[in-house]
Design a protein around this motif. Structure first.
Motif, PDB file in Angstrom:
ATOM      1  N   PRO A   1      -4.731   2.159  19.007  1.00  0.00           N
ATOM      2  CA  PRO A   1      -4.297   3.567  19.053  1.00  0.00           C
ATOM      3  C   PRO A   1      -3.813   4.049  17.683  1.00  0.00           C
ATOM      4  CG  PRO A   1      -3.368   2.332  20.881  1.00  0.00           C
ATOM      5  CD  PRO A   1      -4.018   1.329  19.979  1.00  0.00           C
ATOM      6  N   SER A   2      -3.105   3.194  16.978  1.00  0.00           N
ATOM      7  CA  SER A   2      -2.634   3.534  15.643  1.00  0.00           C
ATOM      8  C   SER A   2      -3.574   2.863  14.636  1.00  0.00           C
ATOM      9  CB  SER A   2      -1.197   3.024  15.466  1.00  0.00           C
ATOM     10  OG  SER A   2      -0.757   3.259  14.155  1.00  0.00           O
ATOM     11  N   LYS A   3      -4.277   3.668  13.840  1.00  0.00           N
ATOM     12  CA  LYS A   3      -5.355   3.137  12.994  1.00  0.00           C
ATOM     13  C   LYS A   3      -5.008   3.231  11.516  1.00  0.00           C
ATOM     14  CE  LYS A   3      -8.714   4.882  16.344  1.00  0.00           C
ATOM     15  NZ  LYS A   3      -7.658   5.370  17.254  1.00  0.00           N
ATOM     16  N   THR A   4      -5.324   2.173  10.782  1.00  0.00           N
ATOM     17  CA  THR A   4      -5.266   2.166   9.327  1.00  0.00           C
ATOM     18  C   THR A   4      -6.683   1.971   8.814  1.00  0.00           C
ATOM     19  OG1 THR A   4      -3.027   1.243   9.313  1.00  0.00           O
ATOM     20  CG2 THR A   4      -4.320   1.033   7.290  1.00  0.00           C
ATOM     21  N   PHE A   5      -7.113   2.881   7.951  1.00  0.00           N
ATOM     22  CA  PHE A   5      -8.485   2.859   7.453  1.00  0.00           C
ATOM     23  C   PHE A   5      -8.512   2.300   6.027  1.00  0.00           C
ATOM     24  CE2 PHE A   5     -10.626   5.123  10.790  1.00  0.00           C
ATOM     25  CZ  PHE A   5      -9.642   5.891  11.373  1.00  0.00           C
ATOM     26  N   PRO A   6      -9.597   1.642   5.645  1.00  0.00           N
ATOM     27  CA  PRO A   6     -10.818   1.388   6.421  1.00  0.00           C
ATOM     28  C   PRO A   6     -10.613   0.299   7.482  1.00  0.00           C
ATOM     29  CG  PRO A   6     -10.962   0.289   4.307  1.00  0.00           C
ATOM     30  CD  PRO A   6      -9.700   1.089   4.283  1.00  0.00           C
ATOM     31  N   LEU A   7     -11.448   0.340   8.491  1.00  0.00           N
ATOM     32  CA  LEU A   7     -11.405  -0.672   9.540  1.00  0.00           C
ATOM     33  C   LEU A   7     -12.820  -0.884  10.079  1.00  0.00           C
ATOM     34  CD1 LEU A   7     -11.786   1.230  12.225  1.00  0.00           C
ATOM     35  CD2 LEU A   7      -9.331   1.492  12.088  1.00  0.00           C
TER      36      LEU A   7
ATOM     37  N   TRP B   1     -15.457   2.198   9.459  1.00  0.00           N
ATOM     38  CA  TRP B   1     -14.985   3.557   9.177  1.00  0.00           C
ATOM     39  C   TRP B   1     -14.088   3.535   7.947  1.00  0.00           C
ATOM     40  CZ3 TRP B   1     -15.661   2.167  14.334  1.00  0.00           C
ATOM     41  CH2 TRP B   1     -16.440   3.036  15.108  1.00  0.00           C
ATOM     42  N   GLY B   2     -14.250   4.502   7.064  1.00  0.00           N
ATOM     43  CA  GLY B   2     -13.400   4.703   5.906  1.00  0.00           C
ATOM     44  C   GLY B   2     -12.582   5.965   6.071  1.00  0.00           C
ATOM     45  N   GLY B   3     -11.999   6.362   4.983  1.00  0.00           N
ATOM     46  CA  GLY B   3     -12.661   6.368   3.735  1.00  0.00           C
ATOM     47  C   GLY B   3     -12.092   5.408   2.709  1.00  0.00           C
TER      48      GLY B   3
ATOM     49  N   THR C   1     -10.549  11.922  13.288  1.00  0.00           N
ATOM     50  CA  THR C   1      -9.774  10.811  13.830  1.00  0.00           C
ATOM     51  C   THR C   1      -8.522  10.658  12.990  1.00  0.00           C
ATOM     52  OG1 THR C   1     -11.806   9.697  14.492  1.00  0.00           O
ATOM     53  CG2 THR C   1      -9.816   8.367  14.430  1.00  0.00           C
ATOM     54  N   ALA C   2      -7.373  10.612  13.654  1.00  0.00           N
ATOM     55  CA  ALA C   2      -6.101  10.462  12.945  1.00  0.00           C
ATOM     56  C   ALA C   2      -5.893   9.009  12.571  1.00  0.00           C
ATOM     57  CB  ALA C   2      -4.956  10.940  13.839  1.00  0.00           C
ATOM     58  N   GLY C   3      -5.304   8.809  11.410  1.00  0.00           N
ATOM     59  CA  GLY C   3      -5.002   7.461  11.003  1.00  0.00           C
ATOM     60  C   GLY C   3      -4.363   7.442   9.632  1.00  0.00           C
ATOM     61  N   THR C   4      -3.987   6.254   9.201  1.00  0.00           N
ATOM     62  CA  THR C   4      -3.361   6.049   7.906  1.00  0.00           C
ATOM     63  C   THR C   4      -4.361   5.422   6.958  1.00  0.00           C
ATOM     64  OG1 THR C   4      -1.244   5.668   9.011  1.00  0.00           O
ATOM     65  CG2 THR C   4      -1.431   4.943   6.730  1.00  0.00           C
ATOM     66  N   ASP C   5      -4.429   5.921   5.747  1.00  0.00           N
ATOM     67  CA  ASP C   5      -5.281   5.301   4.741  1.00  0.00           C
ATOM     68  C   ASP C   5      -4.533   4.156   4.093  1.00  0.00           C
ATOM     69  OD1 ASP C   5      -6.415   8.566   3.946  1.00  0.00           O
ATOM     70  OD2 ASP C   5      -7.500   7.026   5.038  1.00  0.00           O
ATOM     71  N   ALA C   6      -5.184   2.990   4.018  1.00  0.00           N
ATOM     72  CA  ALA C   6      -4.517   1.780   3.545  1.00  0.00           C
ATOM     73  C   ALA C   6      -4.043   1.895   2.108  1.00  0.00           C
ATOM     74  CB  ALA C   6      -5.455   0.580   3.682  1.00  0.00           C
TER      75      ALA C   6
ATOM     76  N   SER D   1      -9.095  13.336   9.857  1.00  0.00           N
ATOM     77  CA  SER D   1     -10.293  13.816   9.178  1.00  0.00           C
ATOM     78  C   SER D   1     -11.528  13.211   9.827  1.00  0.00           C
ATOM     79  CB  SER D   1     -10.251  13.437   7.687  1.00  0.00           C
ATOM     80  OG  SER D   1     -10.221  12.039   7.531  1.00  0.00           O
ATOM     81  N   ALA D   2     -12.677  13.796   9.487  1.00  0.00           N
ATOM     82  CA  ALA D   2     -13.956  13.251   9.945  1.00  0.00           C
ATOM     83  C   ALA D   2     -14.269  12.040   9.068  1.00  0.00           C
ATOM     84  CB  ALA D   2     -15.047  14.296   9.832  1.00  0.00           C
ATOM     85  N   ARG D   3     -14.286  10.882   9.653  1.00  0.00           N
ATOM     86  CA  ARG D   3     -14.349   9.639   8.881  1.00  0.00           C
ATOM     87  C   ARG D   3     -15.784   9.258   8.525  1.00  0.00           C
ATOM     88  NH1 ARG D   3      -9.039   8.408   7.401  1.00  0.00           N
ATOM     89  NH2 ARG D   3      -7.731   9.359   9.011  1.00  0.00           N
ATOM     90  N   PRO D   4     -16.000   8.847   7.274  1.00  0.00           N
ATOM     91  CA  PRO D   4     -17.312   8.272   6.945  1.00  0.00           C
ATOM     92  C   PRO D   4     -17.508   6.961   7.698  1.00  0.00           C
ATOM     93  CG  PRO D   4     -15.800   8.030   5.096  1.00  0.00           C
ATOM     94  CD  PRO D   4     -15.096   8.850   6.115  1.00  0.00           C
TER      95      PRO D   4
END
Lengths: 93, 154
Positions: free
Chosen positions: B39-45, B73-75, B126-131, B139-142
């Protein structure tokens, strides 16, 4: 000595087209079983087409790509790939 | 006389464990290789999905031709390629043709057939944290994804 004609690939493709269409119909029948849905809309969207790509199996469902490949919010259900694998050897492209 | 029952390993658990054991991949993405996105996402993953595994040894319940899909998924967009291609290289060159003793079970991998990497951008945000900056964004994730098939047996 046998010398294949320059268009041998087209000749071979035409020769197996009927069998490929039959295989495609098997795949869409299996794909309809893989993806359970109440409306039947996905089942009705499945097509076997013969065009410049050759013999292809596709879904015209607007959500077909999400159903097949998933998204960040959805797991891929992959009814077409599952059905293709069950019908024979599946080679990812 | 009763024969020992052959129960095949959880291929998805094995594949995801093996990927998380590869330093070339975790150097890029830490342990964020999932079978279900949190549910809680850190990108990239990355997410690996098991599509199917039809048996190929007839009445002998032993080997399957399993199909998997890996999504990244990034970015940023470039990193999705690097992660996906690194995973594809590892699977086709290192995983293939070897036996692996994993927590999920002993897995023997035959020849791998990998598909092309398809690069898109998700149509939804998709909501999330960038690493790299800890910023919470929606944002719309690549996205970069590929599928692969591999013959597996215990």
């Amino acid at each position: 000595m046998f010398t294949p004609s320059p268009n041998i690939d087209r000749v071979l493709a035409d020769a197996i087209k009927v069998d490929l269409v039959g295989a495609g119909r098997t795949i869409i029948g299996n794909a309809a079983d893989v993806w359970p849905n109440d409306t039947g809309h996905y089942d009705q969207s499945l097509r076997v087409k013969v065009d410049e790509r050759g013999v292809v199996v596709q879904s015209d469902d607007p959500a077909g790509h999400i159903i097949e490949w998933g998204s960040a919010r959805h797991q891929p259900q992959a009814p077409l790939r599952t059905a293709a694998a069950e019908a024979g050897r599946f080679e990812p492209k | 006389m009763s024969a020992e029952l052959v129960v095949l390993p959880d291929w998805l658990a094995a594949m995801s464990e093996w990927l998380r054991d590869q330093s070339e991949l975790t150097d890029l993405i830490d342990q964020r290789i999932y079978t279900e996105l949190p549910p809680s996402k850190t990108f990239p993953l990355a997410r690996i999905a098991h599509i199917t595994d039809p048996p190929i040894t007839g009445p002998a319940h032993w080997a399957v031709d399993a199909t998997f899909q890996l999504d990244v998924w990034g970015g940023p967009k470039a990193i999705t390629w690097t992660i996906a291609e690194t995973a594809r290289a590892l699977i086709t060159q290192r995983f293939s043709g070897h036996a692996w003793d994993l927590t999920a079970g002993r897995v023997v991998a035959g020849r791998v057939r990998a598909g092309g990497i398809r690069r898109t951008t998700d149509a939804v945000t998709t909501a999330g944290t960038d690493a790299d900056n800890s910023a919470e964004t929606a944002s719309a994730r690549p996205r970069a994804r590929f599928d692969f098939a591999v013959v597996l047996h215990p």
